[in-house]
Each structure stands twice: as structure tokens, then as C-alpha cells.
Design a protein around this motif. Structure first.
Motif, short mmCIF file in Angstrom:
data_model
loop_
_atom_site.label_atom_id
_atom_site.label_comp_id
_atom_site.label_asym_id
_atom_site.label_seq_id
_atom_site.Cartn_x
_atom_site.Cartn_y
_atom_site.Cartn_z
N UNK A 159 31.58 42.26 24.45
CA UNK A 159 30.68 42.27 26.23
C UNK A 159 31.26 41.08 26.08
N UNK A 160 31.96 40.82 27.77
CA UNK A 160 32.74 39.50 28.20
C UNK A 160 31.80 39.09 29.79
N UNK A 161 31.75 37.35 29.71
CA UNK A 161 31.37 37.62 30.77
C UNK A 161 32.51 37.42 31.55
N UNK A 162 32.60 38.22 33.23
CA UNK A 162 34.13 38.16 33.75
C UNK A 162 33.70 36.80 35.16
N UNK A 163 33.00 36.18 34.92
CA UNK A 163 32.50 34.96 35.74
C UNK A 163 33.20 35.01 37.06
N UNK A 164 32.39 36.39 37.68
CA UNK A 164 32.91 36.61 39.20
C UNK A 164 32.07 35.46 40.41
N UNK A 165 32.99 35.74 40.87
CA UNK A 165 32.26 34.87 42.65
C UNK A 165 33.41 35.15 43.38
N UNK A 166 32.12 34.11 44.75
CA UNK A 166 33.13 34.79 45.75
C UNK A 166 33.38 32.89 46.14
N UNK A 167 34.69 33.32 47.42
CA UNK A 167 35.36 31.49 47.71
C UNK A 167 35.70 32.14 49.39
#
Length: 435
Positions: A159-167
């Protein structure tokens, strides 16, 4: 269900194949294809080339050759594709095989094919599945910023943390991941102390690397399919030897193991369905197997201690048991399972929701069989253990398509109550459906 339902071929999706680097060099590469149902996308891959189409419009939305973007000394083949829901954006997670125990997951935006990020995984990744945020709302996974399950050739699930964020950019906001130079994925085993795992995850986040949680189990066969059972907060894993694991995402342990029903069978498709009017805290799991003697399926009942409503949906708590309730066979040696789809929909405001399962398989003669199973009608038929669909049953209807298929799906939008110009038909078949 009405026997007057018919299917017709509406459209064929054409495409022009682009040549991959491996093909140009004369290397024999396996063709791979799939349908991503949430956004109506189909994909085709051969070697390092990926082509993505919009199913509704037939337009090609992405054409990408990954070979120039990876090391020229390493082979590059597309293994799998999965859709990922980011904030305000849909991404495609593309699993690339770069060598033995060397894989890379590339994330592309569906609109424009912009590369968002890459994750290096030192495993033979075979399968990717996006996890619903509702399944990851408790414990370590609640710290994730997008969760992707990766299955490998040797039975691992990470189970991988995708580290998604908005810039912010000049045009507004765009989805982003870690810096392109920080693609490593640090993997830890789930059997570790939970507090320590959370602390280690925080440290990895500070270093702006990716974090992976490897589920601890003893299975070694290839991972063939992964299902996210959201109401139960469970990930269901199907293996090439026919084993199925129900893994608890809250306490990181095996909830239940379903042994292979026979030798030489492999799990090809999984899906779950909830009964619309059962006071018991239960839901059902379809397991579709491939076997030399032909495709067959089992329907398992998962019983829990309680269920309660939360934000308009049921949540099942305190697992009790899992047992087989029905078996279904294709009666066709050499047939191959394709897909299991489940549909829950209210076709009329005053009626209870319909609960359908659509099983499809490719026959040994090259035709496609589509079987629609009505769970509500199966309840009314007193839940028989056998499903001989070759007989006229009240809870099944079968269609035979002349064309060979690799995926079959019932369009939920087309599902309505049966209407006829002959009123007696509606009177004698009040619960029949048309689609």
C-alpha cells in the motif's frame, strides 16, 4: 427477469497501433489491454507504448512511449494501468517493468497526458488498484495522501502513499507529487508496531520520499486481482493458485483466508454486492476462477456482528464468518473468465434497489457469454446453492454474443423497468428490467 431483453452491438472502438521500441527491434512483446470503468477509459499497451481511448467518443486521449523516459539500457514494458482520483483531476497510474525486481509507477493526467510523478519500486509489480479514501480513514492509512495498492509476481501487496498535493500555477491549481529526483519508495512490513509505523511514515514524509506498507502474509503465488471492499474496510486479494485473502485495513491483519476450491485454478475477478433488504449484517463476495475445465464462480456470504448507516451508506463491523453460498459454472471446458460487475440502483423511487451481478466469460468457441444474476430474486427463490443457468431461472438471464471480448459491462444508465405496448406483459412481469 424478462426473457425479452436483447443486446445489440452499438459501436466498435477502432485504433491504429503505434510501434513500440521493442517491436521496432524485433522483440516479441505481449499485448495488454483493459477498461477503466470509473471514467469510461480503455487502454492498449504493447512494449513501451501506451494508448488510451475514451470509450464514449472513441477518441484517443493519450499516446505515450515510455522507453525514451527510462534508461536506454533497460527494457521497458507497460504491465498495468489504473485510474487514480486526485482532487479535481483524474490520473492514470502506469506500472512499468524495467527489469528483474525493478518497476516504476508513472502518473499521467488524463487531460493532456502530463506527467505528474514517478515512484520506483524494487519489486516485480503486476497489478495496481486505487484505494477508496473511505477505506483508508482509520489508523496509519489515514495519514496517506492517496493510497495505491500494488500487487507483485511473488505474492506481495504494498500500500503506497502517493503524496498527492495541489500547487498553484499561473492558471490556478494543479495536482503534484514529490520532487522528480525523489522517487524512492521506502517499504515497511505491516506486522510492525502501529505507533512505530506511524512515526516512520512521518519521517519518510519529512524526507519527501514515498512510503509503502507491505501486507504480511505467507502467500507466494502471483497477485491476480485486488478488490477494495469499502463498507468493510477490507482489501480482498486473489492469487494465481486460487487463494483469496480478506485483509483488515484497520488492524493490519488477515481477517479470513478462502482456500482454493480445487487444484489448478486461479482467481481472475472479484467483486462484492450488498443485499438491498436483509436485516442481517451481511454482504456477498463473488470470486471468478479460471480452470482448465472451464470458468466457474463462487458467491460467498460475509457475516458481521453489526451494520450501521454512516453518511448514507452501510458500514459493517466485527467480522464473524465467510462461507460459500452458491456456485456457478460455465459448462464450457476452455472458457476464460472476463469480468464480474455489480449494480445497485433504484429504478423506481418507491421500489427497493435492484442488486444485479453481471458475470461474463469468453467461450472456447470464441463467443462471449454474459450472465445477469439478480440477488433480490435469488433471495425470493430461497437462495439455492446451485445455479444451473441453462435452465429457466427467475434470478438469471443469459446472453450470447457472437463476438470475442476481453471485457463486458452492463450500462447502468440504460437500466430501467420493463415497459411493453402489451399491458398484460407488464402485469405478469412487474419486476422485469430492460437495458
Amino acid at each position: 427477469m424478462s426473457s425479452d431483453i436483447s443486446l445489440e452491438l452499438v459501436n466498435v472502438l477502432p485504433y491504429a497501433r503505434e510501434q513500440s521500441t521493442a517491436t521496432a527491434e524485433g522483440i516479441d512483446t505481449e499485448e495488454k489491454r483493459g477498461v477503466l470503468e470509473r471514467n469510461g477509459i480503455s487502454w492498449y499497451a504493447r512494449g513501451s507504448v501506451l494508448e488510451v481511448f475514451n470509450v464514449n467518443s472513441s477518441f484517443k486521449v493519450i499516446s505515450h512511449n515510455f522507453h525514451p523516459c527510462t534508461s536506454k539500457s533497460k527494457p521497458c514494458t507497460v504491465e498495468c494501468v489504473e485510474e487514480v482520483e486526485a482532487v479535481g483531476c483524474t490520473l492514470l497510474a502506469v506500472g512499468l517493468r524495467l527489469g528483474i525486481e525493478q518497476s516504476q509507477i508513472v502518473f499521467l493526467s488524463v487531460r493532456g497526458g502530463r506527467e505528474v510523478g514517478r515512484i520506483d519500486v524494487q519489486e516485480d509489480v503486476k497489478l495496481l488498484r486505487y484505494m477508496d479514501p473511505s477505506s483508508c480513514s482509520i489508523g496509519l492509512l489515514s495519514k496517506y495522501q492517496g493510497c495505491l495498492a500494488a500487487g507483485t509476481e511473488d505474492g506481495k501487496v504494498i500500500l503506497i502513499d502517493l503524496c498527492l498535493k495541489q500547487l498553484k500555477n499561473g492558471f490556478g491549481r494543479e495536482v503534484a507529487m514529490n520532487d522528480p529526483g525523489k522517487r524512492q519508495c521506502h517499504i515497511e512490513f505491516s506486522r510492525g508496531n502501529l505507533k512505530q509505523l506511524i512515526q516512520n511514515h512521518a519521517k519518510i514524509q519529512e524526507r519527501e520520499l514515498y512510503f509503502g506498507l507491505q501486507l504480511s502474509h505467507n502467500e507466494q503465488a502471483s497477485v491476480e486481482c485486488i478488490l477494495d471492499i469499502v463498507p468493510l474496510k477490507v482489501i480482498c486479494i486473489g492469487f494465481a493458485d486460487g487463494t483469496v485473502l480478506l485483509w483488515d485495513l484497520v488492524d493490519h491483519s488477515i481477517m479470513h483466508r478462502i482456500a482454493p476450491p480445487t487444484d489448478d485454478c486461479a482467481v481472475v475477478a472479484l467483486n462484492y454486492i450488498e443485499p438491498s433488504d436483509d436485516p442481517k449484517a451481511c454482504l456477498y463476495l463473488w470470486i471468478f476462477y479460471a480452470h482448465p475445465e472451464g470458468a466457474f464462480a463462487f458467491l460467498h456470504m460475509i457475516m458481521c456482528e453489526e451494520k450501521y448507516s454512516q453518511q448514507g451508506t452501510f458500514v459493517y463491523d466485527q467480522f464473524l464468518s465467510c462461507s460459500s453460498r452458491l456456485n456457478l459454472t460455465s459448462y464450457d471446458p476452455g472458457s476464460v473468465p472476463l469480468n464480474v460487475q455489480t449494480v445497485t440502483k433504484k429504478v423506481y423511487q418507491e421500489d427497493e434497489p435492484i442488486t444485479l451481478s453481471v458475470l461474463s466469460w469468453l467461450g472456447s468457441n470464441g463467443t462471449t457469454t454474459v450472465l445477469v444474476f439478480d440477488l433480490n430474486q435469488w433471495y425470493k427463490a430461497e437462495m439455492p446453492y446451485e445455479c444451473d443457468w441453462q435452465q429457466e431461472l427467475t434470478h438469471t438471464v443469459v446472453f450470447h454474443l457472437k463476438e470475442a471480448s476481453f471485457h463486458a459491462r452492463l450500462s447502468e444508465q440504460s437500466l430501467v423497468l420493463f415497459r411493453s405496448i402489451q399491458r398484460p406483459e407488464e402485469h405478469f412481469y412487474p419486476s422485469s428490467l430492460a437495458f
